[in-house]
Design an enzyme around this catalytic site. Structure first.
Site, mmCIF file in Angstrom:
data_model
loop_
_atom_site.group_PDB
_atom_site.id
_atom_site.type_symbol
_atom_site.label_atom_id
_atom_site.label_comp_id
_atom_site.label_asym_id
_atom_site.label_seq_id
_atom_site.Cartn_x
_atom_site.Cartn_y
_atom_site.Cartn_z
ATOM 1 N N ASP A 74 0.994 -1.084 0.031
ATOM 2 C CA ASP A 74 -0.060 -0.018 -0.239
ATOM 3 C C ASP A 74 0.734 1.375 0.037
ATOM 4 O OD1 ASP A 74 -2.050 1.781 0.332
ATOM 5 O OD2 ASP A 74 -2.402 1.388 2.584
HETATM 6 C C1 SPV Z 1 -6.923 2.316 3.574
HETATM 7 O O1 SPV Z 1 -7.956 1.357 3.721
HETATM 8 O O2 SPV Z 1 -6.311 2.033 2.902
HETATM 9 C C2 SPV Z 1 -6.866 3.304 4.572
HETATM 10 C C3 SPV Z 1 -7.151 3.244 6.106
HETATM 11 O O3 SPV Z 1 -6.355 4.255 4.004
HETATM 12 S S1 SPV Z 1 -5.881 2.874 6.791
HETATM 13 O O4 SPV Z 1 -5.461 1.655 6.409
HETATM 14 O O5 SPV Z 1 -6.130 2.934 8.304
HETATM 15 O O6 SPV Z 1 -4.835 3.835 6.522
HETATM 16 MG MG MG Z 2 -5.184 3.932 2.311
#
Ligand code: SPV
Ligand code: MG
Length: 307
Positions: A74
């Protein structure tokens, strides 16, 4: 609802749906969707208790889940065209409003294109976070090196996005990372007021603590000066707070950001291991839905009842 029923799947009907839900004044309950199938779960899940029937109001297209389902980290690696493809898969089968996780929004020059595209296809809102450089997931907190954007830069990004829009339906929601990056409540509040001033249609405040205290403090203090801007929370870690309690603190939108993928993965892994362990699939069958059910799970469209 079928996506053609009452034109529910058309962009002009999808786009304002989130604002309409917010106008009702209750909590807007959102669950992540990362594929057509998961979107159908969000669209159709219903629970009836003695006094009410509950369902989800819309979908969160999470950067974490949209990356994970593609086997990627991510870190804004999954590009906008791929993210749009996910949105399209979801929109092909489901009608509920979509909130798009726009990460940092990227360069302002790119962001203005993204918001126009999302608005055109019928997404209801984008949430962008005030970080810059290589973005890592917020739940790493300060364990990963992450840099917060300046108030000036991020406000400029919000303003530019707002100026690029063609309708009043689409929302740009500013996400504040001050608590994640341990910059304190005052910094978070200062940013929230500045981003609202810059034109943000709502504020998301995030935390990775398991206790909700700092989120509650933020909401109470924000509401003292701003009674109308929609407030968004993502209670992945502070998960003992109920929607009703959040509503009492002035929250408008609760996003369950990763729960479908997090619950699916362990069972898939266990199934793969069970086949290896037993050299057959008999034992794995216990965790699987019946073949008859999977065959009829997605009904075919007919000429009388087109998709
Ligand atoms: C996501 O779901 O990608 C978010 C929320 O940005 S968090 O993972 O808590 O950052
Ligand atoms: Mg996110």
């Amino acid at each position: 609802m079928s996506i053609n029923q009452n034109g529910a799947g058309l962009p002009e009907n999808r786009r304002p749906a989130l604002r309409k839900l917010l106008e009702k004044g209750g909590i807007v309950r959102i669950l992540e969707a990362h594929s057509g199938l998961s979107a159908l779960i969000v669209e159709n899940a219903k629970v009836t208790t003695s006094n009410e029937t509950k369902s989800f109001d819309g979908m969160w297209v999470s950067s974490l889940c949209d990356s994970t389902i593609k086997g990627k980290p991510d870190i804004e690696l999954v590009d906008f065209s791929s993210r749009l493809r996910t949105i399209d898969e979801i929109m092909e089968v489901a009608t509920k409003p979509i909130i798009f996780d726009g990460d940092t929004g990227g360069q302002t020059e790119h962001f203005v294109y993204s918001v126009k595209t999302l608005e055109r296809v019928g997404v209801s809102a984008i949430i962008i976070e005030d970080k810059m450089g290589l973005k890592k997931n917020s739940l790493f907190g300060t364990e990963a090196e992450q840099q917060q954007d300046t108030i000036e830069n991020f406000s400029h990004k919000i303003k530019s996005g707002k100026n690029a829009l063609k309708t009043k339906d689409f929302m740009i929601i500013a996400r504040i990372e001050s608590l994640i990056l341990e910059q304190g409540l005052d910094d978070a509040l200062k940013r929230a007021f500045a981003y609202s001033e810059a034109g943000a249609d709502g504020i998301m405040i995030h935390s990775r603590r398991s206790e909700p205290d700092e989120i509650i403090e933020f909401c109470k203090n924000f509401r003292k000066k701003n009674s109308s801007a929609p407030l968004v929370v993502v209670p992945t870690t502070f998960n003992n707070v109920t929607e009703e309690e959040f509503h009492g603190y002035g929250v408008n939108i609760v996003i369950y950001a990763n729960h479908l993928i997090r619950s699916a993965y362990p069972v898939m892994k266990q199934t793969a291991e069970s086949i290896l362990q037993n050299s057959r699939c008999l034992e794995a069958d216990k965790a699987c839905m019946p073949i008859k059910e999977i065959l009829t799970l997605i009904p075919e469209a007919t000429s009388e009842n087109p998709h």
